[in-house]
Design a protein around this motif. Structure first.
Motif, PDB file in Angstrom:
ATOM      1  N   UNK A   1      17.452  14.468 -52.210  1.00 12.14           N
ATOM      2  CA  UNK A   1      17.461  13.023 -52.064  1.00 12.14           C
ATOM      3  C   UNK A   1      18.085  12.604 -50.734  1.00 12.14           C
ATOM      4  N   UNK A   2      17.669  11.435 -50.256  1.00 12.39           N
ATOM      5  CA  UNK A   2      18.274  10.831 -49.071  1.00 12.39           C
ATOM      6  C   UNK A   2      18.092   9.328 -49.151  1.00 12.39           C
ATOM      7  N   UNK A   3      18.840   8.617 -48.319  1.00  8.53           N
ATOM      8  CA  UNK A   3      18.666   7.173 -48.229  1.00  8.53           C
ATOM      9  C   UNK A   3      19.754   6.352 -48.880  1.00  8.53           C
ATOM     10  N   UNK A   4      20.704   6.998 -49.522  1.00  4.02           N
ATOM     11  CA  UNK A   4      21.788   6.240 -50.116  1.00  4.02           C
ATOM     12  C   UNK A   4      22.683   5.618 -49.050  1.00  4.02           C
ATOM     13  N   UNK A   5      23.563   4.730 -49.478  1.00  8.69           N
ATOM     14  CA  UNK A   5      24.475   4.099 -48.539  1.00  8.69           C
ATOM     15  C   UNK A   5      25.178   2.924 -49.174  1.00  8.69           C
ATOM     16  N   UNK A   6      25.783   2.107 -48.321  1.00  4.34           N
ATOM     17  CA  UNK A   6      26.534   0.944 -48.784  1.00  4.34           C
ATOM     18  C   UNK A   6      25.884  -0.318 -48.261  1.00  4.34           C
ATOM     19  N   UNK A   7      25.698  -1.286 -49.144  1.00  7.33           N
ATOM     20  CA  UNK A   7      25.108  -2.566 -48.764  1.00  7.33           C
ATOM     21  C   UNK A   7      25.821  -3.676 -49.510  1.00  7.33           C
ATOM     22  N   UNK A   8      25.645  -4.879 -49.036  1.00  7.16           N
ATOM     23  CA  UNK A   8      26.168  -6.045 -49.745  1.00  7.16           C
ATOM     24  C   UNK A   8      25.156  -6.504 -50.787  1.00  7.16           C
ATOM     25  N   UNK A   9      25.663  -7.225 -51.755  1.00  5.08           N
ATOM     26  CA  UNK A   9      24.792  -7.755 -52.807  1.00  5.08           C
ATOM     27  C   UNK A   9      23.653  -8.555 -52.180  1.00  5.08           C
ATOM     28  N   UNK A  10      22.470  -8.350 -52.731  1.00  3.89           N
ATOM     29  CA  UNK A  10      21.285  -8.995 -52.196  1.00  3.89           C
ATOM     30  C   UNK A  10      20.541  -8.156 -51.174  1.00  3.89           C
ATOM     31  N   UNK A  11      21.167  -7.073 -50.739  1.00  6.56           N
ATOM     32  CA  UNK A  11      20.551  -6.216 -49.735  1.00  6.56           C
ATOM     33  C   UNK A  11      19.532  -5.257 -50.315  1.00  6.56           C
ATOM     34  N   UNK A  12      19.021  -4.388 -49.435  1.00  4.09           N
ATOM     35  CA  UNK A  12      17.968  -3.446 -49.824  1.00  4.09           C
ATOM     36  C   UNK A  12      18.290  -2.040 -49.343  1.00  4.09           C
ATOM     37  N   UNK A  13      17.798  -1.073 -50.091  1.00  9.63           N
ATOM     38  CA  UNK A  13      17.865   0.329 -49.706  1.00  9.63           C
ATOM     39  C   UNK A  13      16.593   1.016 -50.173  1.00  9.63           C
TER      40      UNK A  13
END
Length: 126
Positions: free
Chosen positions: A6-18
């Motif tokens: 797997x790849x593509x994880x991370x940290x975002x703010x609410x409402x964001x996209x990954x």
């Protein structure tokens, strides 16, 4: 033997996209049903979305319907989870999952999964 990464994880703010991507190698024809599960801290692992290759039918948890989209690219041997409108409760480790011989019954039940990836962390802050 099938391997999944797997790849593509991370940290975002609410409402964001990954977008999460699972690259699959090996005899993928053994696994006609593939997708994603997640596990939040102190919570049980739960099904998020699964993709049935024979019909392109998809299964989603109620909590992510309308926000997440699963897709599979046979040529690239990938399963992708596009996540929009992320919420803090979406935080957790996301696992690529493969199931044989069929998606049904219980496609989103972790007890029916045959093989797991290592997981990737998704963190959504409020």
């Amino acid at each position: 033997q099938v391997q999944m990464a797997e790849s593509g994880g991370g940290s975002v703010q609410a409402g964001g996209s990954l977008k999460l991507t699972c690259v699959i190698s090996g005899n993928t024809w053994n696994f006609p049903c593939m997708g994603w599960f997640r596990q939040g801290a102190g919570k049980d692992r739960e099904g998020v979305a699964m993709f049935r290759s024979s019909t392109s039918h998809t299964y989603y948890a109620d909590s992510v319907k309308g926000r997440f989209t699963i897709s599979r690219d046979r040529a690239k041997n990938t399963v992708t989870l596009s996540m929009n409108g992320l919420k803090p409760e979406d935080t957790g480790i996301y696992y690529c999952a493969a199931k044989t011989p069929f998606c049904e019954p219980r496609p989103l039940d972790p007890d029916t999964i045959t093989k797991w990836g290592q997981g990737t962390q998704v963190t959504v802050s409020s």
